[in-house]
Design an enzyme around this catalytic site. Sequence first.
Site, short mmCIF file in Angstrom:
data_model
loop_
_atom_site.label_atom_id
_atom_site.label_comp_id
_atom_site.label_asym_id
_atom_site.label_seq_id
_atom_site.Cartn_x
_atom_site.Cartn_y
_atom_site.Cartn_z
N ARG A 39 0.86 -1.18 0.00
CA ARG A 39 0.00 0.00 0.00
C ARG A 39 0.90 1.23 0.00
NH1 ARG A 39 -5.34 -0.44 1.73
NH2 ARG A 39 -5.95 -2.54 2.33
N HIS B 201 12.55 -2.34 -3.65
CA HIS B 201 11.76 -2.51 -4.87
C HIS B 201 12.57 -3.33 -5.88
CE1 HIS B 201 8.65 -1.55 -7.77
NE2 HIS B 201 9.62 -1.35 -8.64
C1 GAR Z 1 9.80 -7.91 -3.05
O1 GAR Z 1 10.25 -8.30 -4.32
C2 GAR Z 1 9.79 -6.39 -2.93
O2 GAR Z 1 10.87 -5.79 -3.59
C3 GAR Z 1 8.48 -6.05 -3.59
O3 GAR Z 1 7.59 -7.03 -3.11
C4 GAR Z 1 8.31 -8.23 -2.88
C5 GAR Z 1 8.01 -8.71 -1.49
O4 GAR Z 1 8.58 -9.97 -1.28
N1 GAR Z 1 8.05 -4.72 -3.29
C6 GAR Z 1 7.52 -3.90 -4.18
O5 GAR Z 1 7.28 -4.22 -5.33
C7 GAR Z 1 7.22 -2.51 -3.65
N2 GAR Z 1 6.78 -1.68 -4.73
P1 GAR Z 1 8.78 -10.53 0.17
O6 GAR Z 1 7.42 -10.41 0.88
O7 GAR Z 1 9.18 -11.94 -0.01
O8 GAR Z 1 9.84 -9.69 0.85
#
Ligand code: GAR
Length: 202
Positions: free
Chosen positions: A88, A106
Amino acid sequence: MAALASGRGTNLQALLDASGRAGALFEVVVVISDKPQAQALERAAKAGVETVVVQKKEHPTRGQFDEAMALAAKGRGAQLVCLAGFMRVLSPTFLSRFRGRVINIHPSLLPSFPGLDAQRQALEYGVKVTGCTVHFVDEGVDTGPVIMQIPVEVAPEDTEETLGARILAREHMAYVKSVEMIAEGRIPFPHPSLSQAPERGQ
Ligand code: GAR
């Protein structure tokens, strides 16, 4: 630090592992999630870290929702907030409680490919190099001063899954290293360009 997570929490796990090692430079004091089923909450509980669920449906406005999350983090003494797959956009209400103290990870080399499905966006564009970015959070989506980036080469046969897995391994390294560098005072913190209260009327 406090962590905000909505999903599986592998970045959170990397932070929990680092904070549990002898001589750790930081401590995870609370994990806050907007999703009661998030695997991130199980990971926190297993590591003995307090968990808090703050659901959007229990708070009539976005401001109240963000206020509840900010209180949960402040109340446990967090100095830094790490977004670890928190899906969010934080409102000014939250950010004003932690000016220059919120960071995000990210899966792309920002400012390329912000938002959802960054790995797919990179494949669709046809870039030869992508990667991950750790950055301070401002009021935009995946914007704010960059702390660290790690490049990852795109192979011709890559799928979203294979590329995503290689990026994720770099994310875990970059996030832990970034928090350690903040803890060591090697990164200006709170970030100077974000830590001022806006002038009245702005
Ligand atoms: C990760 O790849 C993070 O970089 C991305 O969500 C994933 C969460 O993985 N975040 C975004 O895209 C933010 N815009 P995780 O729950 O295994 O850490």
